[in-house]
Design a protein around this motif. Structure first.
Motif, PDB file in Angstrom:
ATOM      1  N   ARG A 222      -2.733   2.956  -8.384  1.00 32.01           N
ATOM      2  CA  ARG A 222      -1.735   3.084  -9.452  1.00 32.01           C
ATOM      3  C   ARG A 222      -1.073   1.744  -9.750  1.00 32.01           C
ATOM      4  O   ARG A 222      -0.742   1.444 -10.901  1.00 32.01           O
ATOM      5  N   HIS A 223      -0.926   0.905  -8.729  1.00 31.12           N
ATOM      6  CA  HIS A 223      -0.292  -0.409  -8.909  1.00 31.12           C
ATOM      7  C   HIS A 223      -1.292  -1.490  -9.323  1.00 31.12           C
ATOM      8  O   HIS A 223      -0.903  -2.660  -9.471  1.00 31.12           O
ATOM      9  N   GLY A 224      -2.562  -1.107  -9.492  1.00 32.16           N
ATOM     10  CA  GLY A 224      -3.542  -2.076  -9.951  1.00 32.16           C
ATOM     11  C   GLY A 224      -4.269  -2.835  -8.857  1.00 32.16           C
ATOM     12  O   GLY A 224      -4.882  -3.866  -9.121  1.00 32.16           O
ATOM     13  N   THR A 261       6.445  -1.240   3.207  1.00 30.37           N
ATOM     14  CA  THR A 261       5.336  -1.173   2.252  1.00 30.37           C
ATOM     15  C   THR A 261       5.329   0.162   1.519  1.00 30.37           C
ATOM     16  O   THR A 261       5.062   0.224   0.314  1.00 30.37           O
ATOM     17  N   TRP A 262       5.653   1.257   2.238  1.00 30.29           N
ATOM     18  CA  TRP A 262       5.745   2.563   1.563  1.00 30.29           C
ATOM     19  C   TRP A 262       6.782   2.520   0.443  1.00 30.29           C
ATOM     20  O   TRP A 262       6.577   3.075  -0.647  1.00 30.29           O
ATOM     21  N   ALA A 263       7.924   1.893   0.715  1.00 31.34           N
ATOM     22  CA  ALA A 263       8.983   1.824  -0.285  1.00 31.34           C
ATOM     23  C   ALA A 263       8.506   1.143  -1.567  1.00 31.34           C
ATOM     24  O   ALA A 263       8.826   1.581  -2.674  1.00 31.34           O
ATOM     25  N   GLU A 264       7.693   0.087  -1.407  1.00 26.64           N
ATOM     26  CA  GLU A 264       7.164  -0.602  -2.589  1.00 26.64           C
ATOM     27  C   GLU A 264       6.057   0.204  -3.265  1.00 26.64           C
ATOM     28  O   GLU A 264       5.959   0.241  -4.484  1.00 26.64           O
ATOM     29  N   LEU A 265       5.206   0.843  -2.451  1.00 28.62           N
ATOM     30  CA  LEU A 265       4.125   1.643  -3.024  1.00 28.62           C
ATOM     31  C   LEU A 265       4.669   2.805  -3.868  1.00 28.62           C
ATOM     32  O   LEU A 265       4.067   3.186  -4.876  1.00 28.62           O
TER      33      LEU A 265
END
Length: 267
Positions: A222-224, A261-265
């Motif tokens: 989703r983030h490319g 990393t979860w928070a950014e994902l």
């Protein structure tokens, strides 16, 4: 806050996972290396070596870092137990005590807390030096180590956040040839979910598998960032995509998905 140096490429994965969690705990506390030295029994240079993978972290240092940061040390100690490596058996005819004393003299001194004499028997729990003098610990700790490995595996694979289905449901098997769909429309409290896992803190790393891994793959896509097939298997391709994502988001680029990393994902 200055960025961490990359960990040595030859560092074993279990040791890497422990150091990454120790780094995150230190960063969240706001303490510098000098402050850690002032609040613990280990010098600034010792913390620099431990947190940059230059020297094994003593168990007691893990406990003290958790204490000064106000954290529960349980998971960190499990990671430490798994990361420990049993020293090789001495060759036939070798004086094990003499060899151990000679080979371990330098490392024992480096691991000593400030103010602790280098001579004499180390205190219980002082780190690798006491393992050298008490080899029977490994025989007695076999069952504990096996339980620790099983516990840590649960941190790296599916369902560690307790968000799985009802009891008695047949577990899904993840393997080559199986792929899964991503639901990019799911959002709750501003966070994105792909329909496979709701975790925001499970540790997901290399060789993991399960719905948490599918969720990571979907969010990367989703983030490319291309994770390859959405198959629930955390292989080198997924790790590479995670590392690139972490670099872009200015996180520790270790290829391990944890709370930061979860928070950014999920943005």
């Amino acid at each position: 806050m200055p960025r961490w140096k990359s960990l040595p490429s030859g560092l074993p994965e279990k040791d890497r996972q422990l150091i990454v969690q120790l780094r995150r705990l230190k960063d969240h506390s706001g303490l510098g290396l000098a402050a850690l030295a002032a609040k613990t029994g280990y010098s600034r240079s010792s913390w620099e070596r431990y947190l940059n993978g230059k020297q094994p972290v003593p168990r007691k240092a893990v406990e003290e870092l958790a204490r000064v940061c106000g954290a529960d040390p349980t998971k960190l100690l499990v990671l430490h137990e798994v990361a420990e490596r049993q020293p090789p058996e001495p060759a036939a005819g070798t004086n094990a005590v003499g060899a151990g004393a000679g080979a371990g003299a330098v490392s024992a001194g480096e691991n000593e807390p400030l103010g602790t004499p280098m001579s004499g028997a180390p205190e219980p729990g002082a780190g690798p030096s006491d393992r050298r003098l008490v080899p029977l610990r490994y025989a007695l700790a076999g069952a504990i180590a096996a339980a620790a490995i099983a516990f840590t595996a649960g941190l790296l694979v599916a369902g560690s956040d307790g968000s799985g289905g009802d009891e008695g449901t047949k577990p899904v098997t993840y393997g080559p040839g199986r792929t899964y769909e991503c639901d990019d429309s799911g959002r709750k409290d501003g966070a994105a979910y792909a329909g496979h896992s709701t975790t925001v803190e499970a540790l997901v790393g290399i060789n993991g598998s399960g719905p948490d891994v599918v969720e990571v793959q979907c969010q990367l896509k989703r983030h490319g960032f291309d994770p390859g097939e959405i198959d629930g298997l955390y292989g080198p391709g997924v790790k590479s995509a995670v590392e690139e994502f972490q670099k872009v988001r200015k996180l520790v680029s270790d290829g391990i998905v944890g709370p930061d990393t979860w928070a950014e994902l999920r943005r």
